[in-house]
Scaffold this active site. Structure first.
Site, PDB file in Angstrom:
ATOM      1  N   ASP A  87      -4.574   3.127  -3.303  1.00  0.00           N
ATOM      2  CA  ASP A  87      -4.311   1.797  -3.856  1.00  0.00           C
ATOM      3  C   ASP A  87      -5.632   1.220  -4.365  1.00  0.00           C
ATOM      4  OD1 ASP A  87      -3.365  -0.656  -4.544  1.00  0.00           O
ATOM      5  OD2 ASP A  87      -2.738  -1.266  -2.539  1.00  0.00           O
ATOM      6  N   ASP A 178      -2.183   1.285 -10.817  1.00  0.00           N
ATOM      7  CA  ASP A 178      -3.214   1.085  -9.798  1.00  0.00           C
ATOM      8  C   ASP A 178      -2.923   1.786  -8.482  1.00  0.00           C
ATOM      9  OD1 ASP A 178      -1.077  -0.640  -9.194  1.00  0.00           O
ATOM     10  OD2 ASP A 178      -2.399  -1.945  -8.044  1.00  0.00           O
ATOM     11  N   GLU A 179      -1.948   2.690  -8.453  1.00  0.00           N
ATOM     12  CA  GLU A 179      -1.672   3.389  -7.198  1.00  0.00           C
ATOM     13  C   GLU A 179      -1.129   4.785  -7.453  1.00  0.00           C
ATOM     14  OE1 GLU A 179       1.409   1.666  -4.796  1.00  0.00           O
ATOM     15  OE2 GLU A 179       2.529   0.995  -6.554  1.00  0.00           O
TER      16      GLU A 179
END
Length: 517
Positions: A87, A178-179
């Protein structure tokens, strides 16, 4: 979102005070009207479910059936694999700092005066976070720097990170920019001297060296547990959850942290008095009856039974079937600005279509007004013919539609919010409420004569082969898309358009003879 919740970096913030300000700030706005509509639908759903409480069997036979179901689920548990969930910390804001070192140390948010999509940790210390109106954020932090989102840049940096994940797991899953989640089981077998923690450290170092960005990680025996674990030591940390403690660990987690449950059902469970995962097992007899469609997911989460990703979700196996571009229009001044914005969206979509060597068979133009009502205008771009296996004759069953199929929606999904990296006006780095909800695509229109032809064809025992009637070349195809896109807004008042979007769906390969033209 009618209230903000705690996020890493907000440890010293008075959240109740901010929520009180947010409530006052929303009074009389279209957003407040939307919240009230959503709240009404949620109440109606919950009332319908609660009305079934008296129907739940209160017999030993029923309870044995439920307990047997849970025992069977538990018997299939597989804790032999190791996952790492990555993350990125305040991704959009940190990318802005990476590109402009002068921003480092200052409170920075990405979004607009209307709504923020993320903030860095310096801004979170003031209570500024995703989902907060920019005007209210400026009251909380007068020296806040608000930057417009640059989705193309974020995608570019995300690709660097994904290439790093690929080195450890070719079938990595990346649900957002974003992950990502990787299965390192085979990697550890090939590198017996390494542990999951070693790999996490290596990942963090590789990402930092390539981007100067930090990330937080969770290491566990399932994707869910690793995702939850990644939130424990933020920012720039990791948490390792040993599989022997997984069932005790999950019991302490709040139900709202579980993916796939949805906000409406979360509210239902809260109404029933359930807050933590441990409450799910305690109320298993009620939930088994009340939520038959969600029971497997719910109980697997509650028992810490790993749910492994399907092959269809593997990034490497995914084929692009849709290109979607959207943008807010709230800060535009006139029709010329709107046309420029639409041209920008069109150019980006066509560029992606060209790179993929695809044609789109359907165009959807999405228009949202300031009451959050969405209208989707659907156009068929490419016609098809069917050919009988016993005959060389063809029947044209679909003609190119220049009259749109129109669908409207204020909230087409009464449960889960929609957030995808392709939606430029609504993309959220973090899991927050999405105010722009799409209606499902309409089917291409078929004329009555075409319908009868199709019907008669179905009665024939011969097999039918569908063939696309391609445009002469890619330029002709793109010009068609632009004309339909721009013409859609001609009869819509500029002042009513809050968000405009373009979707190219049902992508098909361009034949080789078209590529040469």
């Amino acid at each position: 979102m009618n209230s903000l919740e705690f996020k890493a970096g907000m440890e010293k913030v008075d959240i109740e005070s901010i929520n009180s300000m947010l409530k006052q700030f929303s009074v009389g706005t279209h957003f407040q009207e939307k919240l009230e509509r959503d709240s009404k639908r949620t109440r109606e759903y919950i009332e319908g479910i609660l009305s079934k409480l008296n129907e739940i069997p209160d017999t030993e036979e029923y309870q044995e059936k439920v307990d047997s179901y849970l025992t069977e689920l538990t018997s299939k548990i597989d804790q032999s694999r190791t996952f790492i969930h990555i993350d990125m910390d305040a991704f959009y804001a940190n990318v802005e700092e990476m590109d402009n070192k002068e921003l480092i140390g200052h409170p920075v948010a990405v979004g607009s005066i209307d709504m923020l999509v993320t903030s860095n940790y310096a801004a979170r210390a003031y209570g500024v976070r995703s989902g907060l109106p920019g005007l209210l954020a400026m009251k909380l932090c007068p020296h806040l720097i608000i930057l417009p989102s640059r989705m193309d840049r974020y995608r570019e940096v995300s690709l660097i990170i994904r290439n790093i994940l690929y080195k450890f797991d070719k079938n990595y899953v990346s649900p957002s920019l974003d992950e990502g989640c990787i299965d390192i089981t085979e990697y550890l077998k090939d590198n017996e001297n390494l542990t999951g923690i070693d790999v996490a450290n290596q990942l963090q170092n590789d990402i930092f060296e390539k981007t100067t960005l930090t990330c937080s990680m969770g290491i566990s025996c399932s994707p869910l547990l690793s995702k939850i674990s990644s939130e424990i030591n933020k920012p720039n940390g990791y948490f390792y959850l040993d599989k022997q403690y997984s069932q005790e660990f999950i019991k302490t987690i709040q139900i709202k942290k579980l993916p796939g449950i949805g906000k409406v059902r979360q509210e239902l469970l809260k109404t029933l008095g359930l807050e933590f995962v441990s409450d799910i097992i305690e109320h298993r007899y009620e939930l088994y009856y009340l939520l038959p469609e969600q029971r497997e997911l719910l109980f697997k989460h509650a028992l810490a039974i790993p749910i492994f990703p399907n092959k269809s979700s593997f990034r490497i196996n995914k084929k692009k079937t849709m290109i979607s571009k959207e943008k807010n229009c709230k800060e535009l001044y006139d029709e010329k600005d709107l046309e420029d914005l639409m041209k920008s969206l069109f150019d980006k979509a066509i560029e992606m279509l060209n790179i993929e060597n695809k044609y789109a068979t359907t165009l959807i133009v999405k228009v949202q007004d300031f009451s959050f009502k969405v209208i989707n205008y659907s156009y068929q771009l490419i016609s098809t013919t069917t050919t009988s296996s016993s005959s060389s004759s063809s029947l044209q069953i679909n003609s190119i539609s220049t009259i749109p199929i129109i669908t409207t929606s204020t909230n087409n999904n009464n449960d889960d919010d929609i957030s995808t990296e392709e939606k430029e006006c609504i993309t959220k780095e973090e899991e927050i409420d999405s105010y722009y909800l799409d209606s499902p695509p309409s089917s291409p229109s078929i004329s009555s004569s075409s319908s009868s032809s199709s019907s008669s064809s179905k009665q024939s025992p011969c097999k039918l082969k569908k063939t696309f009637i391609y445009p002469n070349n890619f330029n002709e195809h793109s010009e068609k898309i632009w004309k339909l896109f721009i013409n859609t807004t001609e009869n819509i008042s500029f002042e009513k358009i809050r968000c405009i979007g373009l979707k190219l769906i049902n992508l098909i390969n361009i034949p080789s003879d078209n590529l040469e033209n």
